[in-house]
Design an enzyme around this catalytic site. Structure first.
Site, PDB file in Angstrom:
ATOM      1  N   SER A   1     -17.360   6.746  -4.214  1.00 52.77           N
ATOM      2  CA  SER A   1     -17.424   5.854  -5.368  1.00 52.77           C
ATOM      3  C   SER A   1     -18.021   4.498  -5.014  1.00 52.77           C
ATOM      4  O   SER A   1     -18.884   3.974  -5.725  1.00 52.77           O
ATOM      5  CB  SER A   1     -16.029   5.669  -5.967  1.00 52.77           C
TER       6      SER A   1
ATOM      7  N   GLY B   1     -20.722   6.483   4.248  1.00 55.71           N
ATOM      8  CA  GLY B   1     -19.827   6.829   3.149  1.00 55.71           C
ATOM      9  C   GLY B   1     -20.491   6.591   1.814  1.00 55.71           C
ATOM     10  O   GLY B   1     -20.861   5.458   1.488  1.00 55.71           O
ATOM     11  N   VAL B   2     -20.667   7.670   1.023  1.00 54.33           N
ATOM     12  CA  VAL B   2     -21.346   7.533  -0.270  1.00 54.33           C
ATOM     13  C   VAL B   2     -20.467   8.063  -1.399  1.00 54.33           C
ATOM     14  O   VAL B   2     -20.932   8.721  -2.319  1.00 54.33           O
ATOM     15  CB  VAL B   2     -22.730   8.219  -0.264  1.00 54.33           C
TER      16      VAL B   2
ATOM     17  N   LYS C   1       0.840  -1.197   0.000  1.00 57.82           N
ATOM     18  CA  LYS C   1       0.000   0.000   0.000  1.00 57.82           C
ATOM     19  C   LYS C   1       0.868   1.236   0.000  1.00 57.82           C
ATOM     20  O   LYS C   1       1.928   1.277   0.643  1.00 57.82           O
ATOM     21  CB  LYS C   1      -0.894   0.029   1.246  1.00 57.82           C
TER      22      LYS C   1
END
EC number: 1.4.1.9
Length: 349
Positions: free
Chosen positions: A185, A182-183, A80
């Site tokens: 992607s 959380g909205v 990451k």
């Protein structure tokens, strides 16, 4: 095992800190495992309270990518990248993107980067100008690759439906109450898919305007970001940042199922047991949210087209049921079972 003063250091093969004074880049690349192949995982651009928090995030996320790629049967290890923003709302510059690309190139293929929070296809193209070890680039229709978000959302959607059947006995999503945190992607894409199925949605996001706009579009309810964990629903779907299921928040959940796309949803190992002891069905995050890495991973490996991507994503419910079956058989938390399977796959079991 823990080391170097970081509880989340898990025998990582490498943790690399980069600075580029000319551009102002400060970045971390953590390589957890290359047992199955090059360490693949996106790069996020984010502001942290301090440097240690950024390094910890890279450690946790890279380990999660090892598990995710293994459980998705990809010939990829786990890594990451984290680029540290100096203040909230900052925009990454072209020169910083180029500097990050050079950092990736310096690792000579041990780490393959892709799009994550705070990045985009256009930004990945800038990075790709400095390194060949990048995926998630714009592609022609029908090819594997491009923005991983919609593919992650589709996989989470399939996983939510599998969790609803397993945990609620629901054959479809009509009337099933889902609280979505959380909205962006992924969460936004999930909400649209569930709305088509007739689910009853409650939405929340740190960007309240964005959440309300989507709620109005879908006929959903909208609550403040800090209130979503307490919403009475059938399913809680976390799709923002991680470590939101804790000793403090797990007792407040008013749901029977937790299934969402956020990484590292459980803050500590003890939270595995806390959620399990409440009888809440949990969809391990790195199993349910593998759609995006399946897409960009197959792009990088050159192993098929979009049809192959979708066929592999369609297997996510099967992997979840494998974990749940083992959890039921042994009485162990689903999160612990998934970890055990993944650790064995990367040669650490």
């Amino acid at each position: 095992m823990a080391g170097w003063g970081f509880a989340d250091f898990d025998d990582h093969e490498g943790v690399h800190l980069f600075t580029d004074p000319a551009s102002g880049l400060r970045a971390v690349i953590a390589i957890h495992s290359t047992h199955l192949g090059p360490a693949a995982g996106g790069v996020r651009f984010w502001h942290y309270a301090d440097d240690a928090a950024g390094i910890t995030d890279a450690l946790r996320l890279s380990r999660g990518m090892s598990y995710k790629n293994a459980m998705a049967n990809l010939e990829l290890g786990g890594g990451k990248g984290v680029v540290l923003a100096s203040q909230p709302g900052e925009t990454i510059t072209t020169e910083q993107l180029k500097a990050f690309g050079r950092a990736v190139e310096s690792l000579q293929g041990r780490y393959v980067t892709a799009e994550d929070v705070g990045m985009s296809e256009e930004r990945m193209k800038v990075i790709a100008g400095e390194t060949r070890y990048v995926s998630g680039l714009p592609v022609e229709s029908g090819e594997a690759g491009g923005d991983p978000g919609p593919y992650t959302a589709h996989g989470v959607y399939l996983g939510v439906k599998a969790a609803a059947k397993r945990g609620l006995g629901a054959d479809d999503m009509k009337g099933v109450r889902v609280a979505i945190q959380g909205v962006g992607s992924v969460g936004g894409g999930l909400a649209k898919l569930l709305a088509k199925d007739g689910a009853v949605l409650t939405l929340a996001d740190v960007d309240g305007v964005r959440a309300q706009k989507l709620a109005d579009e879908l006929g959903a309810a909208c609550v403040a970001a800090g209130s979503i964990l307490g919403v009475e629903a059938d399913i809680f779907s976390p799709n923002a940042l991680g470590a939101i299921l804790t000793e403090a928040t797990i007792p407040t959940l008013g749901v029977k199922v937790v299934a969402g796309g956020a990484n590292n949803q459980l803050a500590t190992l003890e939270d595995y047991d806390r959620l399990h002891e409440r009888g809440i069905l949990y969809a391990p995050d790195y199993v349910i949210n593998a759609g995006g890495i399946i897409n960009v991973g197959l792009e990088y490996l050159g192993r098929g087209d979009e049809a192959e991507v979708m066929a592999r994503i369609a297997k996510i419910p099967d992997r979840l049921n494998e974990v749940w079956n083992e959890s039921d058989r042994t009485g162990r938390p689903a999160a612990e079972v998934a970890d055990t399977i993944a650790q064995r796959l990367i040669g650490r079991g």
